[in-house]
Design a protein around this motif. Structure first.
Motif, short mmCIF file in Angstrom:
data_model
loop_
_atom_site.label_atom_id
_atom_site.label_comp_id
_atom_site.label_asym_id
_atom_site.label_seq_id
_atom_site.Cartn_x
_atom_site.Cartn_y
_atom_site.Cartn_z
N LYS A 133 0.85 -1.19 0.00
CA LYS A 133 0.00 0.00 0.00
C LYS A 133 0.89 1.25 0.00
O LYS A 133 2.00 1.23 0.53
N PRO A 134 0.40 2.34 -0.60
CA PRO A 134 1.23 3.54 -0.69
C PRO A 134 1.33 4.31 0.63
O PRO A 134 0.33 4.59 1.27
N PHE A 135 2.56 4.62 1.01
CA PHE A 135 2.84 5.46 2.17
C PHE A 135 3.97 6.42 1.78
O PHE A 135 4.81 6.07 0.95
N PRO A 136 3.99 7.60 2.42
CA PRO A 136 3.08 8.16 3.42
C PRO A 136 1.69 8.42 2.84
O PRO A 136 1.54 8.71 1.65
N ALA A 137 0.68 8.33 3.71
CA ALA A 137 -0.69 8.60 3.33
C ALA A 137 -1.15 9.89 4.02
O ALA A 137 -1.14 9.97 5.25
N ASP A 139 -3.92 12.71 4.96
CA ASP A 139 -5.36 12.97 5.13
C ASP A 139 -5.51 14.45 5.42
O ASP A 139 -5.32 14.89 6.57
N VAL A 145 -0.82 12.48 8.77
CA VAL A 145 -0.05 11.71 7.81
C VAL A 145 0.29 10.37 8.46
O VAL A 145 0.55 10.31 9.67
N THR A 146 0.23 9.31 7.67
CA THR A 146 0.56 7.98 8.17
C THR A 146 1.82 7.50 7.46
O THR A 146 1.92 7.53 6.23
N THR A 157 0.61 7.09 12.73
CA THR A 157 -0.21 8.21 12.24
C THR A 157 -0.07 9.36 13.23
O THR A 157 -0.19 9.16 14.44
N ALA A 169 2.73 14.85 0.65
CA ALA A 169 2.96 13.57 1.33
C ALA A 169 4.39 13.09 1.12
O ALA A 169 5.02 12.52 2.03
N ASP A 173 8.31 11.22 3.31
CA ASP A 173 8.83 9.92 2.92
C ASP A 173 10.35 9.87 3.14
O ASP A 173 11.02 10.91 3.21
#
Length: 202
Positions: A133-137, A139, A145-146, A157, A169, A173
């Protein structure tokens, strides 16, 4: 086989360097903070510890190298990122500021922390799509940020401090780890993307 041997040779270069065989050139390694494809250069923060489990990205100034002139001596294009360190215990994150050419330690408010998360955990890996899954996520509504750190096996998070809300985002990273073999300062003869390289791949 030829590719594997070349990768293994580059992977072993620090040992050669430490043994004092300066005729073979020098090796530098660190975390990528910028890539300029037009100018054919990359910039990274040297890892002073040279220990992938406990890296120490505190060396300044950042180092810039030109790409190898021979494309065959360059591995996968590195990904750049500004995150140097995530310390969830101290609720701190360290970013590299390219404009100030210095580090910035930011106090963060952690709202969720999941430890022991390996790369195949459902929280970070989409089994159906067979990809991470893509990170950082980011919101923007919740102003959070996750971040997932595979090395630390940590999923965190946190609330973004107001003065950093404009950052994308990607700024949160971490860049790819790269290893450069060179003889003249700033001119890479070989460049390995350590993060993306499997030296045993045929």
């Amino acid at each position: 086989m030829r590719t594997m041997l070349k990768n293994m040779l580059l992977a072993a270069l620090p040992v050669v360097f430490l043994a004092g065989c300066v005729d073979y050139g020098k090796v530098d390694q660190g975390r990528t903070v910028a890539v300029d494809k037009e100018k054919q250069t990359l910039t990274f923060i040297r890892d002073k510890a040279n220990d992938w489990q406990k890296p120490d990205y505190t060396y300044l100034p950042a180092l810039t190298y030109s790409f190898p002139t021979n494309p065959a001596e360059m591995g996968e294009m590195p990904k750049a990122g500004l995150r140097m360190k995530l310390d969830a215990d101290k609720s701190q994150i360290v970013l590299y500021d390219p404009k100030k050419q210095n580090f910035e330690t930011i106090a963060i408010q952690i709202v969720d922390k999941q430890e022991g998360i390996d790369g195949k955990h459902p929280l970070v890996f989409d089994a159906a799509a067979e990809k991470a899954k893509p990170f950082p996520a980011l919101d923007k509504d919740k102003k959070t940020v996750t971040i997932y750190s595979g090395r630390q096996k940590l999923l965190v998070t946190f609330v973004i401090p107001d003065e950093y809300l404009a950052l994308p985002a990607a700024a949160w990273d971490s860049g790819d780890e790269v290893r450069v073999y060179y003889k003249d300062d700033g001119k890479a003869l070989r460049l390995m993307n350590v993060t993306k390289t499997n030296i045993f791949k045929k």
